[in-house]
Design a protein around this motif. Structure first.
Motif, PDB file in Angstrom:
ATOM      1  N   ARG A 444       0.824  -1.189   0.181  1.00  0.00           N
ATOM      2  CA  ARG A 444       0.059   0.002   0.068  1.00  0.00           C
ATOM      3  C   ARG A 444       0.885   1.064   0.068  1.00  0.00           C
ATOM      4  O   ARG A 444       2.089   1.090   0.485  1.00  0.00           O
ATOM      5  N   THR A 445       0.199   2.522  -0.459  1.00  0.00           N
ATOM      6  CA  THR A 445       0.982   3.740  -0.336  1.00  0.00           C
ATOM      7  C   THR A 445      -0.132   4.750  -0.439  1.00  0.00           C
ATOM      8  O   THR A 445      -1.345   4.426  -0.841  1.00  0.00           O
ATOM      9  N   SER A 446       0.268   5.683   0.166  1.00  0.00           N
ATOM     10  CA  SER A 446      -0.945   6.921   0.258  1.00  0.00           C
ATOM     11  C   SER A 446       0.077   8.257   0.570  1.00  0.00           C
ATOM     12  O   SER A 446       1.376   8.216   0.940  1.00  0.00           O
ATOM     13  N   ILE A 447      -0.667   9.223   0.135  1.00  0.00           N
ATOM     14  CA  ILE A 447       0.010  10.681   0.345  1.00  0.00           C
ATOM     15  C   ILE A 447      -1.223  11.511   0.977  1.00  0.00           C
ATOM     16  O   ILE A 447      -2.443  11.290   0.380  1.00  0.00           O
ATOM     17  N   SER A 448      -0.995  12.265   1.900  1.00  0.00           N
ATOM     18  CA  SER A 448      -2.196  13.193   2.511  1.00  0.00           C
ATOM     19  C   SER A 448      -1.652  14.464   2.981  1.00  0.00           C
ATOM     20  O   SER A 448      -0.665  14.399   3.466  1.00  0.00           O
ATOM     21  N   LYS A 449      -2.600  15.193   3.178  1.00  0.00           N
ATOM     22  CA  LYS A 449      -2.357  16.634   3.600  1.00  0.00           C
ATOM     23  C   LYS A 449      -2.973  16.578   4.960  1.00  0.00           C
ATOM     24  O   LYS A 449      -4.189  16.416   5.262  1.00  0.00           O
ATOM     25  N   GLY A 450      -2.293  16.988   6.188  1.00  0.00           N
ATOM     26  CA  GLY A 450      -2.745  17.375   7.324  1.00  0.00           C
ATOM     27  C   GLY A 450      -3.038  18.825   7.848  1.00  0.00           C
ATOM     28  O   GLY A 450      -2.383  19.387   7.120  1.00  0.00           O
ATOM     29  N   TYR A 451      -4.114  19.008   8.901  1.00  0.00           N
ATOM     30  CA  TYR A 451      -4.452  20.532   8.943  1.00  0.00           C
ATOM     31  C   TYR A 451      -4.956  20.449  10.492  1.00  0.00           C
ATOM     32  O   TYR A 451      -5.888  19.553  10.577  1.00  0.00           O
ATOM     33  N   SER A 452      -4.359  21.365  11.158  1.00  0.00           N
ATOM     34  CA  SER A 452      -5.052  21.577  12.525  1.00  0.00           C
ATOM     35  C   SER A 452      -4.991  22.842  13.058  1.00  0.00           C
ATOM     36  O   SER A 452      -3.850  23.402  13.182  1.00  0.00           O
ATOM     37  N   ALA A 453      -5.967  23.462  13.231  1.00  0.00           N
ATOM     38  CA  ALA A 453      -6.143  24.852  13.638  1.00  0.00           C
ATOM     39  C   ALA A 453      -5.922  24.742  15.258  1.00  0.00           C
ATOM     40  O   ALA A 453      -6.115  23.858  15.893  1.00  0.00           O
ATOM     41  N   PRO A 454      -5.336  25.966  15.819  1.00  0.00           N
ATOM     42  CA  PRO A 454      -5.374  26.093  17.127  1.00  0.00           C
ATOM     43  C   PRO A 454      -6.466  25.723  18.104  1.00  0.00           C
ATOM     44  O   PRO A 454      -7.624  26.242  17.601  1.00  0.00           O
ATOM     45  N   SER A 455      -6.422  25.150  19.042  1.00  0.00           N
ATOM     46  CA  SER A 455      -7.742  24.961  19.935  1.00  0.00           C
ATOM     47  C   SER A 455      -7.999  26.434  20.599  1.00  0.00           C
ATOM     48  O   SER A 455      -6.960  27.077  20.824  1.00  0.00           O
ATOM     49  N   LEU A 456      -9.282  26.244  21.213  1.00  0.00           N
ATOM     50  CA  LEU A 456      -9.391  27.707  21.940  1.00  0.00           C
ATOM     51  C   LEU A 456      -8.441  27.550  23.089  1.00  0.00           C
ATOM     52  O   LEU A 456      -8.217  28.554  23.751  1.00  0.00           O
ATOM     53  N   GLU A 458      -5.660  26.860  23.425  1.00  0.00           N
ATOM     54  CA  GLU A 458      -4.221  27.430  22.982  1.00  0.00           C
ATOM     55  C   GLU A 458      -4.407  28.658  22.635  1.00  0.00           C
ATOM     56  O   GLU A 458      -3.635  29.406  22.915  1.00  0.00           O
ATOM     57  N   ILE A 459      -5.441  29.370  21.877  1.00  0.00           N
ATOM     58  CA  ILE A 459      -5.612  30.697  21.810  1.00  0.00           C
ATOM     59  C   ILE A 459      -5.655  31.299  23.099  1.00  0.00           C
ATOM     60  O   ILE A 459      -5.220  32.416  23.031  1.00  0.00           O
ATOM     61  N   ARG A 460      -6.465  30.912  23.911  1.00  0.00           N
ATOM     62  CA  ARG A 460      -6.473  31.476  25.197  1.00  0.00           C
ATOM     63  C   ARG A 460      -5.967  30.523  26.322  1.00  0.00           C
ATOM     64  O   ARG A 460      -6.710  29.860  26.880  1.00  0.00           O
ATOM     65  N   ALA A 461      -4.662  30.662  26.421  1.00  0.00           N
ATOM     66  CA  ALA A 461      -3.952  29.653  27.263  1.00  0.00           C
ATOM     67  C   ALA A 461      -3.930  30.169  28.827  1.00  0.00           C
ATOM     68  O   ALA A 461      -4.799  31.240  28.923  1.00  0.00           O
ATOM     69  N   SER A 462      -3.194  29.409  29.521  1.00  0.00           N
ATOM     70  CA  SER A 462      -3.472  29.807  30.881  1.00  0.00           C
ATOM     71  C   SER A 462      -2.833  31.046  31.497  1.00  0.00           C
ATOM     72  O   SER A 462      -2.833  31.641  32.548  1.00  0.00           O
ATOM     73  N   ASN A 463      -2.104  31.818  30.666  1.00  0.00           N
ATOM     74  CA  ASN A 463      -1.732  33.162  30.886  1.00  0.00           C
ATOM     75  C   ASN A 463      -2.841  34.276  30.545  1.00  0.00           C
ATOM     76  O   ASN A 463      -2.703  35.502  30.745  1.00  0.00           O
ATOM     77  N   ASN A 464      -4.087  33.820  30.084  1.00  0.00           N
ATOM     78  CA  ASN A 464      -5.320  34.481  30.180  1.00  0.00           C
ATOM     79  C   ASN A 464      -5.257  35.545  29.127  1.00  0.00           C
ATOM     80  O   ASN A 464      -5.971  36.481  28.989  1.00  0.00           O
ATOM     81  N   VAL A 465      -4.406  35.691  27.973  1.00  0.00           N
ATOM     82  CA  VAL A 465      -4.196  36.318  26.971  1.00  0.00           C
ATOM     83  C   VAL A 465      -4.863  35.634  25.548  1.00  0.00           C
ATOM     84  O   VAL A 465      -4.304  34.579  25.213  1.00  0.00           O
ATOM     85  N   ILE A 466      -5.634  36.224  24.908  1.00  0.00           N
ATOM     86  CA  ILE A 466      -6.094  35.924  23.609  1.00  0.00           C
ATOM     87  C   ILE A 466      -5.088  36.092  22.474  1.00  0.00           C
ATOM     88  O   ILE A 466      -4.822  37.171  22.071  1.00  0.00           O
ATOM     89  N   ASN A 467      -4.218  35.088  21.855  1.00  0.00           N
ATOM     90  CA  ASN A 467      -3.344  34.899  21.015  1.00  0.00           C
ATOM     91  C   ASN A 467      -3.820  35.016  19.792  1.00  0.00           C
ATOM     92  O   ASN A 467      -4.131  33.893  19.058  1.00  0.00           O
ATOM     93  N   VAL A 468      -4.121  36.275  18.957  1.00  0.00           N
ATOM     94  CA  VAL A 468      -4.780  36.291  17.572  1.00  0.00           C
ATOM     95  C   VAL A 468      -3.517  35.789  16.586  1.00  0.00           C
ATOM     96  O   VAL A 468      -4.071  35.890  15.548  1.00  0.00           O
ATOM     97  N   ASP A 469      -2.235  35.848  16.957  1.00  0.00           N
ATOM     98  CA  ASP A 469      -1.386  35.483  15.834  1.00  0.00           C
ATOM     99  C   ASP A 469      -0.988  34.245  15.783  1.00  0.00           C
ATOM    100  O   ASP A 469      -0.331  33.623  14.890  1.00  0.00           O
ATOM    101  N   LEU A 470      -1.731  33.202  16.485  1.00  0.00           N
ATOM    102  CA  LEU A 470      -1.344  31.858  16.479  1.00  0.00           C
ATOM    103  C   LEU A 470      -1.934  31.253  15.305  1.00  0.00           C
ATOM    104  O   LEU A 470      -3.117  31.584  14.924  1.00  0.00           O
ATOM    105  N   GLN A 471      -1.307  30.519  14.540  1.00  0.00           N
ATOM    106  CA  GLN A 471      -1.975  29.961  13.159  1.00  0.00           C
ATOM    107  C   GLN A 471      -1.831  28.614  13.280  1.00  0.00           C
ATOM    108  O   GLN A 471      -1.329  27.905  13.853  1.00  0.00           O
ATOM    109  N   PRO A 472      -2.670  27.977  12.270  1.00  0.00           N
ATOM    110  CA  PRO A 472      -2.823  26.563  12.250  1.00  0.00           C
ATOM    111  C   PRO A 472      -1.454  25.851  11.847  1.00  0.00           C
ATOM    112  O   PRO A 472      -0.668  26.521  11.119  1.00  0.00           O
ATOM    113  N   GLU A 473      -1.492  24.435  11.927  1.00  0.00           N
ATOM    114  CA  GLU A 473      -0.255  23.811  11.623  1.00  0.00           C
ATOM    115  C   GLU A 473      -0.769  22.724  10.415  1.00  0.00           C
ATOM    116  O   GLU A 473      -1.990  22.584  10.220  1.00  0.00           O
TER     117      GLU A 473
END
Length: 688
Positions: A444-456, A458-473
């Motif tokens: 077997r063989t395969s090729i695929s693209k993965g994508y994961s947006a930052p979770s809520l 991670e956007i608002r982590a324990s430092n209580n700052v909303i990080n609007v600059d965080l981008q998906p991987e």
């Protein structure tokens, strides 16, 4: 000596092949999976898939999913303290100080992962599941945003079961106690399962007690010949204390310690650090066979979580509500030389989170520090084409268009009106091929693209700052593999090689106040090798001193590196990926004796683990040996019964199962339990 044991058991899997007599012809059942909408034999699958059925789950300690899931190559599950899960498929734990991210989880037909990217897997009791399938590598083409993989969990009651009523009672070391009750009933076209469970433990470390109350019910109604309804509902009330990470000196002095006070920071016990999580989840699914060629499935689902987390530095409260829908239409056509299926569908959900942080006054809320309202909306449309030519060639083409946006509104300390942030629509393709050579060997063989947006989280982590600059991987995954199945299904060899090039990898950082936040690293390069060998030298039989013997081995090689990763003045490019051991090896022997006595032995080896991005600190390698003995041929009055006992960490290893990565002040270590024992009784009634 420990390494010698591992090598011997691995070699046994191969050397036993030559010792099989030609008259051993008993055929075992073929493994059948349902990874992409329809059932297929495992040997023909186009992807790398790990399978845990009910029999496999029953061999493992029932207090946690960790031991069972870690038998799958390429998968690593951790438990920082009882009830505190972390899980990764092929790589990064950097995004998960606790919990599960960048992995999509489904419970039956319904997503357990919410729109905010969080999965409350620890809400489920082990008795809630009758089987687990792990799809390794990104599958955003069918299952939406994920960069690690997908986990499909079958709930109790989803498979036919002759046991009408079962009761499981178990006790063990460190105050461990489990009770589970399962009821199955069939009324003509309607079937019902009710599962109830309770679990508690004092924990190995100070301040690591946990308890969980769980209730689940599954209903299926085949109300016409070509249509059926299914309803799933569960409620979980989970609490566990969080003892906190230890420094190397504290870990060596006394691994049972909880985090002590240091300077202005109070101890974990003083602050009553812990998790209080109540989750109510429900889903309704309708399956309609419109004709011989058309089928339509629609599912609606919703969940509500009340989450509280008193921590060293603050007290967080979250109320989360999710509502969603998944539906697809399938067209199937059978021809003389080929069969093909086409699926077209959508999945859409929204999660609203009200999050407030307070000063923590010894486990009680004090002054309000921050309060925000967040809303995540995740939607994707997908298409999947499968072409089976002469039951030899299997082609799969799939793709999805992913949309993700979130909104945030600040209530305190400064009120800010709602704002929105959207990511560009992502097109996520997957192309795969498997070819069956004869009836026993496939490639077997395969090729695929993965994508994961930052979770809520991670956007608002324990430092209580909303990080609007965080981008998906995101990134591309390339893989190839082979499977060999022979000797009437008694031998299975499965090998996969892959290369995953991840961009914009999301990694965790801690500030001077020990509060977490997240940034995008340059990326990672992840070449790896996974293998599974399963062999029955002695197939199941009704006579002889040994009535059956199965040997199994899984191997994981992960040569993962950071790529072009510069953080301020630090260049981590070329360093080993934090939290990922280079080698994992799991070997087991399942021995069946007369009178339905079963002995299960398992040995696990994990190589050293880098604890920070700089690779200046490592957790030592460790070996874990466990055993379980069960006697099923018992009766209490007229009731069939099973008596079992087991032991974990028999070698009494000191190790940390769930390290705090890039920890402030080097508080990396969350010590796992030393040698533990357990015993229990299972009662089964086949008729009510």
């Amino acid at each position: 000596m420990k390494t010698f044991f591992t090598g011997c058991l691995t070699a046994l899997c191969f050397s036993g092949i030559a010792q099989v007599k030609s008259d051993s012809t008993k055929k075992l059942n073929e493994v059948v999976i349902r990874p992409y909408f329809s059932a297929q034999p495992l040997i023909r699958s186009t992807g790398a898939i790990g399978v845990l059925d009910q029999t496999t789950l029953d061999k493992q300690p029932a207090g946690s999913f960790v031991s069972a899931i870690n038998t799958i190559s390429g998968v690593r599950m951790e438990e920082r303290s009882p009830g505190s899960y972390r899980l990764s498929i092929r790589g990064s734990l950097l995004r998960s100080p606790f919990g599960i991210r960048n992995v999509k989880i489904y419970f039956d037909d319904f997503p357990l992962t919410d729109a905010g990217g969080n999965s409350y897997l620890n809400a489920l009791d082990v008795s809630a599941a009758s089987g687990i399938q792990v799809l390794k590598g990104p599958h955003s083409s069918i299952f939406g945003a994920n960069s690690g993989g997908v986990i499909l969990i079958q709930p109790r009651g989803s498979q036919p079961d002759s046991t009408a009523l079962s009761l499981n009672l178990e006790g063990g070391s460190y105050g461990a106690f489990r009770e589970g009750l399962s009821l199955n009933q069939q009324f003509n076209k309607y079937s019902l399962n009710i599962t109830q469970a309770y679990q508690r433990s004092d924990g190995y470390r100070d301040h690591s007690a946990m308890d969980r109350k769980y209730f689940q019910t599954l209903h299926k109604w085949d109300y016409t010949k070509n249509a059926a309804l299914k309803a799933l509902l569960f409620y979980s009330d989970l609490h566990y204390n969080t003892p906190g990470g230890l420094t190397p000196a504290e870990y060596l002095q006394n691994p049972k310690l909880s985090r002590p006070a240091a300077g202005p920071s109070k101890s974990a016990i003083e602050q009553q650090a812990g998790i209080y999580s109540k989750t109510l989840y429900g889903g309704l699914s309708h399956n309609w066979q419109l004709s011989d060629r058309f089928k339509h499935i629609v599912s609606i689902f919703s969940s509500y979580t009340d989450f509280k987390n008193p921590f060293i530095s603050n007290y967080e409260k979250r109320k989360e509500f999710t509502l969603g829908l998944r539906t697809f239409l399938e067209y199937e056509k059978k021809l003389t030389q080929a069969n093909w299926k086409f699926d077209l569908g959508i999945e859409s959900m929204e999660t609203r989170s009200d999050i407030s942080n307070y000063d923590n006054n010894k486990g009680l809320t004090a002054a309000l520090k921050a309060s925000d309202k967040l809303k995540a909306a995740s939607s994707f449309a997908f298409a999947h084409l499968s072409i089976d030519v002469r039951q030899k060639w299997l082609f799969e083409l799939s793709a999805s268009a992913n949309l993700y946006q979130y909104a945030y509104q600040s209530i305190a300390p400064v009120a800010i009106a709602e704002r929105k942030n959207s990511f560009d629509t992502q097109f996520m393709p997957r192309a795969a091929l498997s070819y069956l050579i004869g009836t026993q060997f496939s490639v077997r063989t395969s090729i695929s693209k993965g994508y994961s947006a930052p979770s809520l989280a991670e956007i608002r982590a324990s430092n209580n700052v909303i990080n609007v600059d965080l981008q998906p991987e995101y990134g591309w995954n390339y893989e190839a593999g082979l499977r060999y199945q022979a000797l009437n299904n008694r031998l299975l060899i499965d090998v996969t090689a892959f290369y995953y090039n991840l961009k914009n990898a999301i990694v965790r950082r801690l500030d001077q106040n020990d509060a977490g936040y997240f940034i995008n690293a340059g990326g990672t390069k992840q070449p790896g090798l996974e293998s599974t060998v399963s062999f029955w030298p002695i197939p199941t039989r009704t006579s002889g001193a040994v009535r059956g013997l199965q040997l199994r081995n899984t191997y994981t090689l992960s040569r993962f590196k950071f790529d072009n990763y510069i953080d301020k003045t630090n260049n981590f490019s070329g360093n080993a990926l934090t939290g990922v051991p280079k080698t994992m090896l799991v070997s087991s022997a399942d021995i069946q004796l007369p009178n339905q006595v079963y002995i299960f032995l398992q040995h696990s080896f994990t190589s050293q683990i880098p604890l920070n991005d700089a690779n200046t600190a490592y957790a030592k390698k460790y070996h874990i040996l466990q055993a379980k003995i069960s006697w099923k041929n018992l009766r209490i009055g007229r009731t069939p019964a099973e008596l079992f006992t087991g032991a974990d960490n028999i070698l009494n290893q000191r190790y940390s199962l769930g390290n705090d990565l890039n920890a402030f002040n080097d508080r990396y270590y969350n010590a796992a339990a030393k040698r533990t024992f357990y015993a229990g009784l299972l009662l089964r009634l086949n008729h009510l």
